[in-house]
Write an enzyme that holds these catalytic residues in place. Sequence first.
Site, PDB file in Angstrom:
ATOM      1  CG  ASP A 299      -2.112   0.955   1.027  1.00 20.14           C
ATOM      2  OD1 ASP A 299      -2.683   0.986  -0.074  1.00 20.14           O
ATOM      3  OD2 ASP A 299      -2.461   1.682   1.981  1.00 20.14           O
ATOM      4  CB  ALA A 300       4.423   1.945  -0.465  1.00 18.50           C
TER       5      ALA A 300
END
Length: 419
Positions: A299-300
């Site tokens: 989820d970066a």
Amino acid sequence: MTRTLDVWWDDRIAGQLTQDSHGALGFAYSPEWLRQEGAPALSVSLPRREEPFSRRECRPFFGGLLPEESQRDAVARVLGVSRANEFALLDRLGGDVAGALQLLPPGERPAAPPPGEQPVPLDEAELVRVLDALPARPLLAGERGLRLSLAGAQSKVPVVLVDDAVALPLPGQPTTHILKPPIPRFPATTENEAFAMRLAAAAGLDVAPVELRVVRDRTFLLVERYDRSGGVEGGVRRIHQEDFCQALAVVPERKYAGEGGPALRDCFALLRRVAARPAVALLKLLDAVIFNLIVGNADAHGKNFSLLHDEAGPRLAPLYDLLSTIAWPELSPRMAMKIGRRSTLETIDIDAWRTFAADAGLGLPLILRRLGEISAGVQARAEEVAGALTRPGIDSDVLTGLAETVAGRAERCARSARR
């Protein structure tokens, strides 16, 4: 009728955010700000100029100051405004935001607590009440006159520490820490995030300090704000920052690369263009890319990287919001920003790293060297970091499992450079 909010930077008005009769946002720098030599721009995407900025131009920055997704929905319900009315949300939440700014009604000056006055620390019962309230009332919106905002889709509230105890800020007081309760639908998020953040620091990355705490068998995180610093006589000063979506004029709902948000190529190009010390910033971002792959943080996205604008000039801010998202099978394992056109560890090979090197404008030998060094550091420190976090009230089985999983991924990541 046009509504206005003054945008304060410390004790000066940098400009005005407006909403016209049709609901459209606008922003203009004040003439006094533009006349002052060296007065900074609010954002890379909002350069100093006399011409006002349209909604399309200014919404990525100002909308990016607000909570996202379900958190915005909940805040809007509590405050009785539309989730799409960003001006109204900033009017009610803009007293303490990420960075150096405060958004206040015309004629209102930034408040400051009386000298020597301190907020009252929360006792255990009050702290539990805050943890219980946050899912339905993110940022404690509308409570006790609090006007606080942070971006992101996770429940949180900015706080201060008084003798190491958590307290809600006095009016106008800069907050110094972010309190994050567990995410109800995902087990052990506090243990997971504390582990990922502490492991990144142990591996040599620049990370916001984080502490895992327990109150009455309830866990929560305290993350130290990197956009605050100690000032004269123990005071706290706001430091300006903006996330990569704000800097690249990307609206929050398009933060993922697959939806038109920043890709890694864009992130490296941004640092190369604006960082005061590009070589240092590029290496730190490279390390973050490698670590996120190793830990399984899919989820970066573009709002999880920021520029810090301090006296030394723009630089990559310390890392934050690090999680091993692969711990929850219901979440996609595909990386939010692809590495060399590949999105999972299993598909990364030497060709992917070669393509990534071209995208990032970095030498392949440098990338492979850092890949080996960070992988080795993670393998050497994962078990130790998990052990240091273990104590009563903490899920030690989760930490042990994370350490084993991440160490194994580090070994596979190192091998990816050879296949």
